[in-house]
Write a protein that holds these residues in place. Structure first.
Motif, PDB file in Angstrom:
ATOM      1  N   VAL A  28       0.807  -1.260   0.128  1.00 23.71           N
ATOM      2  CA  VAL A  28       0.128   0.035   0.029  1.00 23.71           C
ATOM      3  C   VAL A  28       0.938   1.233   0.043  1.00 23.71           C
ATOM      4  O   VAL A  28       1.935   1.435   0.745  1.00 23.71           O
ATOM      5  N   PRO A  29       0.753   2.196  -1.043  1.00 24.72           N
ATOM      6  CA  PRO A  29       1.496   3.343  -1.130  1.00 24.72           C
ATOM      7  C   PRO A  29       1.382   3.968   0.429  1.00 24.72           C
ATOM      8  O   PRO A  29       0.389   4.401   0.853  1.00 24.72           O
ATOM      9  N   PRO A  30       2.586   4.625   0.656  1.00 29.32           N
ATOM     10  CA  PRO A  30       2.574   5.495   2.237  1.00 29.32           C
ATOM     11  C   PRO A  30       1.589   6.546   2.133  1.00 29.32           C
ATOM     12  O   PRO A  30       1.304   7.262   0.817  1.00 29.32           O
ATOM     13  N   GLY A  31       0.939   6.756   3.242  1.00 30.13           N
ATOM     14  CA  GLY A  31       0.037   7.904   3.072  1.00 30.13           C
ATOM     15  C   GLY A  31      -1.141   7.633   4.284  1.00 30.13           C
ATOM     16  O   GLY A  31      -1.032   6.712   4.829  1.00 30.13           O
ATOM     17  N   SER A  32      -2.265   8.634   4.268  1.00 27.58           N
ATOM     18  CA  SER A  32      -3.328   8.215   5.056  1.00 27.58           C
ATOM     19  C   SER A  32      -3.940   7.073   5.195  1.00 27.58           C
ATOM     20  O   SER A  32      -4.361   6.207   5.899  1.00 27.58           O
ATOM     21  N   TYR A  33      -4.171   6.487   3.636  1.00 27.67           N
ATOM     22  CA  TYR A  33      -5.017   5.198   3.505  1.00 27.67           C
ATOM     23  C   TYR A  33      -4.139   4.179   4.129  1.00 27.67           C
ATOM     24  O   TYR A  33      -4.749   3.278   4.724  1.00 27.67           O
ATOM     25  N   ALA A  34      -2.779   4.264   4.021  1.00 29.83           N
ATOM     26  CA  ALA A  34      -2.119   2.959   4.374  1.00 29.83           C
ATOM     27  C   ALA A  34      -1.995   3.088   6.037  1.00 29.83           C
ATOM     28  O   ALA A  34      -2.142   1.920   6.466  1.00 29.83           O
ATOM     29  N   ASP A  35      -2.256   4.368   6.598  1.00 24.53           N
ATOM     30  CA  ASP A  35      -2.211   4.070   8.120  1.00 24.53           C
ATOM     31  C   ASP A  35      -3.521   3.750   8.523  1.00 24.53           C
ATOM     32  O   ASP A  35      -3.485   3.073   9.556  1.00 24.53           O
ATOM     33  N   TRP A  36      -4.471   4.281   7.817  1.00 24.19           N
ATOM     34  CA  TRP A  36      -5.880   3.746   8.321  1.00 24.19           C
ATOM     35  C   TRP A  36      -5.989   2.125   8.395  1.00 24.19           C
ATOM     36  O   TRP A  36      -6.375   1.461   9.023  1.00 24.19           O
ATOM     37  N   THR A  37      -5.363   1.666   6.870  1.00 28.64           N
ATOM     38  CA  THR A  37      -5.306   0.021   6.664  1.00 28.64           C
ATOM     39  C   THR A  37      -4.705  -0.590   8.034  1.00 28.64           C
ATOM     40  O   THR A  37      -5.025  -1.640   8.291  1.00 28.64           O
ATOM     41  N   ARG A  38      -3.548  -0.173   8.179  1.00 33.57           N
ATOM     42  CA  ARG A  38      -2.677  -0.576   9.173  1.00 33.57           C
ATOM     43  C   ARG A  38      -3.266  -0.588  10.551  1.00 33.57           C
ATOM     44  O   ARG A  38      -3.336  -1.660  11.177  1.00 33.57           O
ATOM     45  N   PHE A  39      -3.964   0.540  10.950  1.00 31.76           N
ATOM     46  CA  PHE A  39      -4.755   0.496  12.181  1.00 31.76           C
ATOM     47  C   PHE A  39      -5.786  -0.666  12.008  1.00 31.76           C
ATOM     48  O   PHE A  39      -6.227  -1.104  13.195  1.00 31.76           O
ATOM     49  N   GLY A  40      -6.543  -0.856  10.952  1.00 32.98           N
ATOM     50  CA  GLY A  40      -7.415  -1.757  10.853  1.00 32.98           C
ATOM     51  C   GLY A  40      -6.986  -3.316  11.031  1.00 32.98           C
ATOM     52  O   GLY A  40      -7.543  -3.859  11.678  1.00 32.98           O
ATOM     53  N   ILE A  41      -5.804  -3.434  10.493  1.00 35.06           N
ATOM     54  CA  ILE A  41      -5.321  -4.885  10.403  1.00 35.06           C
ATOM     55  C   ILE A  41      -4.858  -5.017  12.089  1.00 35.06           C
ATOM     56  O   ILE A  41      -5.323  -6.142  12.811  1.00 35.06           O
ATOM     57  N   ALA A  42      -4.271  -4.088  12.694  1.00 33.51           N
ATOM     58  CA  ALA A  42      -3.732  -4.177  14.202  1.00 33.51           C
ATOM     59  C   ALA A  42      -5.097  -4.310  14.901  1.00 33.51           C
ATOM     60  O   ALA A  42      -5.094  -5.353  15.946  1.00 33.51           O
ATOM     61  N   GLU A  43      -6.254  -3.655  14.893  1.00 33.40           N
ATOM     62  CA  GLU A  43      -7.475  -3.766  15.556  1.00 33.40           C
ATOM     63  C   GLU A  43      -7.773  -5.249  15.334  1.00 33.40           C
ATOM     64  O   GLU A  43      -8.337  -5.916  16.205  1.00 33.40           O
ATOM     65  N   GLY A  44      -8.107  -5.639  14.133  1.00 27.73           N
ATOM     66  CA  GLY A  44      -8.334  -6.923  13.765  1.00 27.73           C
ATOM     67  C   GLY A  44      -7.682  -8.160  14.590  1.00 27.73           C
ATOM     68  O   GLY A  44      -8.020  -8.972  14.967  1.00 27.73           O
ATOM     69  N   LEU A  45      -6.269  -8.007  14.579  1.00 26.36           N
ATOM     70  CA  LEU A  45      -5.569  -8.785  15.033  1.00 26.36           C
ATOM     71  C   LEU A  45      -5.745  -9.024  16.692  1.00 26.36           C
ATOM     72  O   LEU A  45      -5.956  -9.910  17.324  1.00 26.36           O
ATOM     73  N   ARG A  46      -5.961  -7.605  17.153  1.00 28.74           N
ATOM     74  CA  ARG A  46      -6.316  -7.585  18.845  1.00 28.74           C
ATOM     75  C   ARG A  46      -7.452  -8.085  19.221  1.00 28.74           C
ATOM     76  O   ARG A  46      -7.511  -8.954  20.164  1.00 28.74           O
ATOM     77  N   THR A  47      -8.492  -8.082  18.246  1.00 29.53           N
ATOM     78  CA  THR A  47      -9.719  -8.588  18.681  1.00 29.53           C
ATOM     79  C   THR A  47     -10.058 -10.177  18.309  1.00 29.53           C
ATOM     80  O   THR A  47     -11.174 -10.770  18.578  1.00 29.53           O
ATOM     81  N   THR A  48      -9.044 -10.747  17.809  1.00 29.23           N
ATOM     82  CA  THR A  48      -8.986 -12.176  17.527  1.00 29.23           C
ATOM     83  C   THR A  48      -8.111 -12.937  18.105  1.00 29.23           C
ATOM     84  O   THR A  48      -7.753 -14.127  17.553  1.00 29.23           O
ATOM     85  N   GLY A  49      -7.763 -12.299  19.327  1.00 23.36           N
ATOM     86  CA  GLY A  49      -7.211 -13.195  20.119  1.00 23.36           C
ATOM     87  C   GLY A  49      -5.470 -12.715  20.770  1.00 23.36           C
ATOM     88  O   GLY A  49      -4.868 -13.573  20.932  1.00 23.36           O
ATOM     89  N   ARG A  50      -5.133 -11.633  20.840  1.00 25.36           N
ATOM     90  CA  ARG A  50      -3.778 -11.121  21.219  1.00 25.36           C
ATOM     91  C   ARG A  50      -4.108 -10.271  22.167  1.00 25.36           C
ATOM     92  O   ARG A  50      -4.883  -9.330  22.345  1.00 25.36           O
ATOM     93  N   ASP A  51      -2.862 -10.282  23.324  1.00 29.26           N
ATOM     94  CA  ASP A  51      -2.673  -9.206  24.366  1.00 29.26           C
ATOM     95  C   ASP A  51      -3.970  -9.147  25.243  1.00 29.26           C
ATOM     96  O   ASP A  51      -3.869  -7.746  25.448  1.00 29.26           O
ATOM     97  N   ALA A  52      -4.365  -9.945  25.566  1.00 29.88           N
ATOM     98  CA  ALA A  52      -5.601  -9.649  26.480  1.00 29.88           C
ATOM     99  C   ALA A  52      -5.223  -9.174  27.871  1.00 29.88           C
ATOM    100  O   ALA A  52      -6.024  -8.127  28.131  1.00 29.88           O
ATOM    101  N   GLU A  53      -4.135  -9.409  28.498  1.00 25.99           N
ATOM    102  CA  GLU A  53      -3.796  -8.746  29.676  1.00 25.99           C
ATOM    103  C   GLU A  53      -3.345  -7.398  29.242  1.00 25.99           C
ATOM    104  O   GLU A  53      -3.640  -6.282  30.152  1.00 25.99           O
ATOM    105  N   LEU A  54      -2.703  -6.870  28.400  1.00 28.19           N
ATOM    106  CA  LEU A  54      -2.275  -5.598  27.973  1.00 28.19           C
ATOM    107  C   LEU A  54      -3.607  -4.620  27.701  1.00 28.19           C
ATOM    108  O   LEU A  54      -3.603  -3.772  28.146  1.00 28.19           O
TER     109      LEU A  54
END
Length: 209
Positions: free
Chosen positions: A117-143
């Protein structure tokens, strides 16, 4: 994308209707774009927007799968930058259906394609979407539990240090090291209450092994 392409123009009109709260008009434009599309690339673009205007999670998944299948059929650089977002959409659709394992698989695949994904706001938004998805499907419950406690009592100093690397964490070694470094900084600063400080120490120990 070519702004003179009829499918693209219809999707732009649909997005404008969407922004104005005219959901029915937006869906009609996206459906028209699908109907006039003549190849897999155009079908991929139209399906992406149609997926956002379905009334059931099952139909949302079906159109997201259609979009992904069409991108695979194109198979060239025109769709290379689409895949991170397409897999986020697939992961979100599976998550809405309660299929956490399938959802996580797509979020992991999205993380592997974020570099396309070319750098920029769209890439940042996509990155946050991925990270949020990873968190909500089983990672870092204690944190996550600790962060909720810090939010509840307004511990802004610690949150300001931890949240940027936490929200952008895609599970790579570099991302994890950035997050662990932030956690250590907060731990050394001793900004937290005793129980929170102990919990943070345990999280750092677990993340470092």
């Amino acid at each position: 994308m070519d702004p003179d392409n009829l499918v693209v123009r219809l999707c732009v009109e649909g997005m404008a209707a969407e922004a104005e709260g005219r959901a029915a008009d937006a869906r009609a434009r996206f459906r028209q774009a699908w109907d006039v599309a003549t190849d897999d690339y155009e079908k991929c673009v139209a399906a992406h927007y149609l997926a956002r205007h379905q009334s059931t999670p099952e139909e949302t998944l079906r159109w997201n799968q259609e979009c992904l299948d069409r991108a695979d059929a194109v198979g060239d650089d025109r769709v290379r930058g689409f895949y991170a977002s397409l897999h986020v959409n697939m992961g979100s659709a599976y998550r809405a259906l309660g299929a956490a394992d399938e959802a996580r698989e797509h979020f992991v695949r999205a993380a592997a394609r974020i570099g396309d994904v070319p750098p920029g706001s769209y890439a940042d938004w996509t990155r946050f979407g991925i990270a949020e998805g990873l968190r909500t499907t089983g990672r870092d419950a204690e944190l996550e539990a600790l962060l909720h406690r810090l939010c509840a009592r307004g511990e802004l100093r610690a949150l300001g240090v931890i949240l940027p690397p936490y929200l952008g964490d895609l599970g790579t070694e570099e991302d994890r090291e950035r997050l662990v470094t932030a956690l250590r900084m907060v731990h050394v600063a001793r900004w937290l209450a005793d129980g929170e400080q102990d919990a943070l120490g345990a999280i750092i120990g677990s993340a470092s092994t």
